[in-house]
Write a protein that holds these residues in place. Structure first.
Motif: not given
Ligand code: FAD
Ligand code: MLT
Ligand code: ZN
Length: 480
Positions: A129, A281, A345, A341-342, A275, A337-338, A334-335, A147
């Motif tokens: 990053e 989310l 997690e 990507e998440r 998620v 993609w998360s 970004k929202v 991620g």
């Protein structure tokens, strides 16, 4: 020896002695970690599924120091575990027994960046990053994104040949990495850190180290080709009613978006549930059995938006997609993609995770998830599928309240046999590490594994670099 938890025997490496620690403290004052509590995070992997019992972490800053460390360990017959950001998902990044951890955390200098060629040269411990941020200021981007970007190191990315979210557009690290500097097991430094697009002088040795997971050498510096930062980026997040429609949407968008398509990711409804439940989310589209995330990157926003809108109109009108949303501003992108990507997690909050990373002919990608779900029934908590559909890469993950041997037996070798029947790969992008090395034969012929073992023996005759990883051990070394 301590740490005899696994079905593998500690190889006869030397045991760490006080004199060794004293040597390293003289070599790198203040950068030698020995306290049990301080060493602990380096002994446990990101998934918290494997644990070593190293007593020593070394943090070199220069290639010369890495050379001195390895020369010493080679002479003393001490085993070494190279470690970057410790985000690897196959147990390759942490010791199995008491291997010395060689961390690249302080090798974080950018060496040069050429704005004309777009070639970045940096030390192996630069966090992905940080490199992305540095490049964006100069109008460029890294050719890979994943991620784990906030923690993983570029050296770790190269050592695992990480794929990630941009491979569809910019290709694999095997194409974008132009040069490497590597320290071999005996401490000798191999300077192949060229910054040339074309170089056909003999064998391309750097390829041997890309994806070698720390078993052939320690990568100390990387030269990498970086693309221009796209002026216009759009993301569409869409709902599809079947996997057949996910596939047809892919064919349609490839045909209609052409050169501006930069990602095509998919996730199933179970992933969305995870998620939502574990990370709070919220889904931007109506509940659907499948979701796809499409990204476009180009140089002309009007042109790109027009193309994307035409595609979306077609996809909606023909019933390929039943709901969707589009983002053009960075925050909303970004929202969206998360959500994708998440997932990794979110899964860790769901219980024990059995993780599979499979390459398959794209048409069969989801059949494995369906078959696994039917096979496991109630014995699994969740069986989910997501991944880099555009690259034919499925992430099949199974969760359960806790680890169970019988559940593992129901999953393996079924999952590997299924994959081999389709001529797929049992590791598309994560590598084999400690967890999957004994399954290599499902994806590689015996002769190829033998040749790999010969390369290993030639480059690391004492086998001190990341032992117990990537390649299967010879039968007499296994404790069954
Ligand atoms: P580590 O985890 O520290 O090490 C990984 C392996 O490389 C180990 O075998 C280690 O010994 C070796 N190694 C590390 N540094 C060096 C070095 N300098 N020289 C020699 N060997 C070295 N992977 C993908 O391919 N695509 C993804 O989309 C993706 N997404 C992820 C998302 C999350 C949330 C997480 C946790 C992981 C993800 N990964 C993904 C896994 C991926 O392998 C790593 O994130 C990354 O490439 C590893 O980098 P690292 O610096 O953390 O290496
Ligand atoms: C991803 O694509 O999200 C990563 O490879 C991590 C994972 O497989 O969970
Ligand atoms: Zn992935």
């Amino acid at each position: 020896p301590t740490c005899e938890r696994y079905a593998v025997r500690r190889l006869p490496f030397a045991q760490l002695a006080d004199g060794d620690v004293a040597f390293f403290k003289r070599l790198m004052p203040g950068r030698v970690i020995t306290g049990e509590e301080e060493v602990k995070p380096f002994n446990v992997d990101w998934l918290k599924s494997v644990r070593g019992c190293s007593q020593l972490v070394l943090k070199p800053q220069t290639t010369a120091e890495v050379s001195q460390i390895l020369r010493y360990c080679y002479e003393r017959n001490l085993a070494v575990n190279p470690q970057g950001g410790n985000t690897g998902l196959v147990g390759g990044s942490v010791p199995v027994f008491d291997e010395i951890i060689l961390s690249t955390a302080l090798m974080n200098q950018i060496i040069s960046f050429d704005k004309v060629s777009g070639i970045l040269v940096c030390q192996a411990g630069c966090v992905l990053e940080r490199l992305s941020e540095y490049l964006e200021e100069q109008g460029f981007i890294m050719p890979l994104d994943l991620g784990a970007k906030g923690s993983c190191h570029i050296g770790g990315n190269v050592a695992t040949n990480a794929g990630g979210l941009r491979l569809l557009r910019y290709g694999s690290l095997r194409g974008t990495v132009l040069g490497l500097e590597v320290v071999l097991a005996d401490g000798s430094a191999l300077d192949c850190l060229t910054s040339l697009r074309k170089d056909n002088t003999g064998y391309d040795l750097k390829q041997l180290f890309i994806g070698s997971e720390g078993t052939l050498g320690v990568i100390t510096a990387v030269s990498i080709l970086c693309p221009q930062k796209p002026k216009a980026v759009n993301v569409a997040f869409l709902g599809c009613q079947s996997f057949a429609k996910v596939l047809e949407t892919f064919t349609t968008c490839r045909a209609m978006l052409g050169e501006i398509l930069s990602a095509y990711e998919f996730m199933d409804e179970k992933c969305m549930e995870l998620v939502e439940t574990h990370l709070k989310l919220s889904s931007p589209v109506a509940d659907s059995p499948f979701y796809v995330l499409i990204e476009t990157s180009g140089s002309n926003s009007t042109h790109d938006e027009e193309k994307l809108n035409n595609f979306l109109e077609r996809a909606m009108a023909s019933g390929l997609v039943t709901d969707g949303t589009v983002a053009t501003d960075t925050k909303k992108i970004k929202v969206l993609w998360s959500l994708r990507e998440r997932i990794t997690e979110a899964l860790t909050h769901d219980g024990y995770v059995y993780k599979y990373d499979i390459s398959l002919p794209v048409g069969k990608l989801y059949d494995l998830v369906t078959d696994m779900r039917a096979r496991l029934g109630q014995s699994a908590k969740n069986v989910v599928g997501y991944g880099h559909l555009g690259d034919g890469n499925l992430h099949l993950n199974i969760t359960a309240e806790s680890y169970s041997h019988s559940l593992l037996d129901a999953i393996e070798p079924f999952v590997y046999e299924w994959t081999a029947r389709c001529s797929g790969s049992i590791s598309a992008e994560h590598g084999l590490g400690f967890k999957k090395r004994h399954f290599i034969q499902y994806s590689k012929p015996h002769e190829a594994v033998l040749l790999m073992q010969q390369f290993k023996a030639m480059l690391d005759p004492k086998g001190i670099l990341n032992p117990y990883k990537t390649l299967p051990s010879s039968p007499e070394r296994r404790m069954c």
